[in-house]
Design an enzyme around this catalytic site. Structure first.
Site, PDB file in Angstrom:
ATOM      1  N   PRO A  66      -0.505   1.676  10.852  1.00 31.96           N
ATOM      2  CA  PRO A  66      -1.316   0.596  11.421  1.00 31.96           C
ATOM      3  C   PRO A  66      -1.181  -0.685  10.603  1.00 31.96           C
ATOM      4  O   PRO A  66      -1.313  -0.669   9.383  1.00 31.96           O
ATOM      5  CB  PRO A  66      -2.737   1.155  11.338  1.00 31.96           C
ATOM      6  N   GLU A  67      -0.879  -1.780  11.295  1.00 34.11           N
ATOM      7  CA  GLU A  67      -0.719  -3.068  10.631  1.00 34.11           C
ATOM      8  C   GLU A  67      -1.799  -4.025  11.131  1.00 34.11           C
ATOM      9  O   GLU A  67      -2.777  -3.600  11.735  1.00 34.11           O
ATOM     10  CB  GLU A  67       0.688  -3.616  10.902  1.00 34.11           C
ATOM     11  N   HIS A  93      -9.011  16.412  11.694  1.00 30.68           N
ATOM     12  CA  HIS A  93      -8.715  15.417  10.662  1.00 30.68           C
ATOM     13  C   HIS A  93      -9.762  14.302  10.584  1.00 30.68           C
ATOM     14  O   HIS A  93      -9.463  13.216  10.100  1.00 30.68           O
ATOM     15  CB  HIS A  93      -7.323  14.837  10.887  1.00 30.68           C
ATOM     16  N   ARG A 127      -2.562  12.318   7.954  1.00 28.07           N
ATOM     17  CA  ARG A 127      -1.715  12.343   6.755  1.00 28.07           C
ATOM     18  C   ARG A 127      -2.486  12.032   5.473  1.00 28.07           C
ATOM     19  O   ARG A 127      -1.938  12.153   4.374  1.00 28.07           O
ATOM     20  CB  ARG A 127      -0.558  11.350   6.919  1.00 28.07           C
ATOM     21  N   LYS A 139      14.608 -17.732  -3.473  1.00 25.82           N
ATOM     22  CA  LYS A 139      14.455 -16.282  -3.309  1.00 25.82           C
ATOM     23  C   LYS A 139      15.710 -15.695  -2.676  1.00 25.82           C
ATOM     24  O   LYS A 139      16.172 -16.161  -1.627  1.00 25.82           O
ATOM     25  CB  LYS A 139      13.227 -15.953  -2.454  1.00 25.82           C
TER      26      LYS A 139
END
Length: 269
Positions: A2-3, A91, A110, A150
């Site tokens: 999830p972002e 879970h 997880r 960079k």
């Protein structure tokens, strides 16, 4: 994992359901997730009212008078609000039971998620986070200045949470494709003009993903249990060897920084 869009979707779904609700009971169904869950939450949050639900990067911030509950969904987490009488799933590891008979449950197969607490809203995990990509501060000038000299690839640069928060692997691939920028290009070689396009593409992609309820590939679901639908509109992610929707090329997959990158060699330069 999830972002930002998934966490923002969760925040927006939670807010009307739990703000102004009072905690009747805190249940820790296990001692730890990624880190040990604070046992004091059982007493600290008892009889406390939820004042607000906020987000910083990928962290949910549930605000009380006594402090802030910090929740991270990890790689597989999701949060649902349902009747407290509903049986817990295998879970379901953390639960806030409210006086109105509803229960907020964190499900994390997880166990890479986290439940933490801060009395003052500050935490080392929040320190040093970059700008929010949907705020005005995030623009071409910001990216151009931060990217000078960079050598890291542009995809890794926009996924760096110290630069900008919440641009995960899926959204980085999609944004670079929409901006026609090759993911292997060094961040320092990208012009300010192209950063102007890229910054807007990131905003567009994230906004579209939030509007679609996030992206469900495996575990993520919204607060009401429905999946995120942005996966139905992905242009490159997970589409190896399929035709590019922008040109006549095909989508390729490479590995960058131990993550799969999907892009079109023909139209991304």
């Amino acid at each position: 994992m999830p972002e930002l869009p998934e966490v923002e979707t969760t925040k927006r779904g939670l807010a009307p359901l739990i703000i102004n609700q009072t905690v009747a009971k805190v249940v820790l169904h296990r001692a730890n997730l990624r880190w040990e869950m604070p046992k004091h939450l059982i007493t600290t949050l008892a009889n406390q009212k939820v004042n607000a639900v906020n987000r910083r990067g990928k962290y949910l911030l549930i605000e009380f008078d006594v402090g802030t509950l910090i929740v991270h969904l990890g790689m597989s987490g999701s949060i649902k609000v349902l009747d407290k009488e509903e049986p817990c799933l295998k879970h379901d590891h953390f639960e806030l039971v409210f006086d109105d008979g509803k229960s907020m449950r964190l499900n994390d197969p997880r166990r890479f998620g986290a439940v933490l607490f801060s009395k003052d809203g500050l935490h080392k995990l929040l320190d040093g986070l970059g700008v929010e990509p949907l705020e005005d501060l995030f623009d071409d000038t910001y990216l151009y200045v931060r990217s000078r000299k960079k050598q890291q690839n542009i995809k890794a640069f926009i996924m760096d949470s110290k630069v900008v928060v919440g641009v995960g692997n899926i959204y980085a691939c999609e944004s670079l494709h929409q901006a026609s920028i090759a993911p292997e290009r060094s961040a320092g070689s990208v012009s300010k003009k192209r950063y102007q396009v890229l910054s807007q593409c990131i905003k567009n992609i994230l906004t579209q993903a939030i509007d679609a309820g996030g992206t469900t590939l495996q575990d993520f679901s919204q607060v009401d249990g429905t999946p995120g639908y942005f996966s139905q509109t992905l242009s490159v992610y997970g589409r190896e060897n399929k035709p590019c929707g922008t040109c006549s090329g095909k989508i390729s997959r490479i590995t960058q920084n131990q993550r799969s990158t999907f892009y079109c060699k023909q139209c991304q330069t």
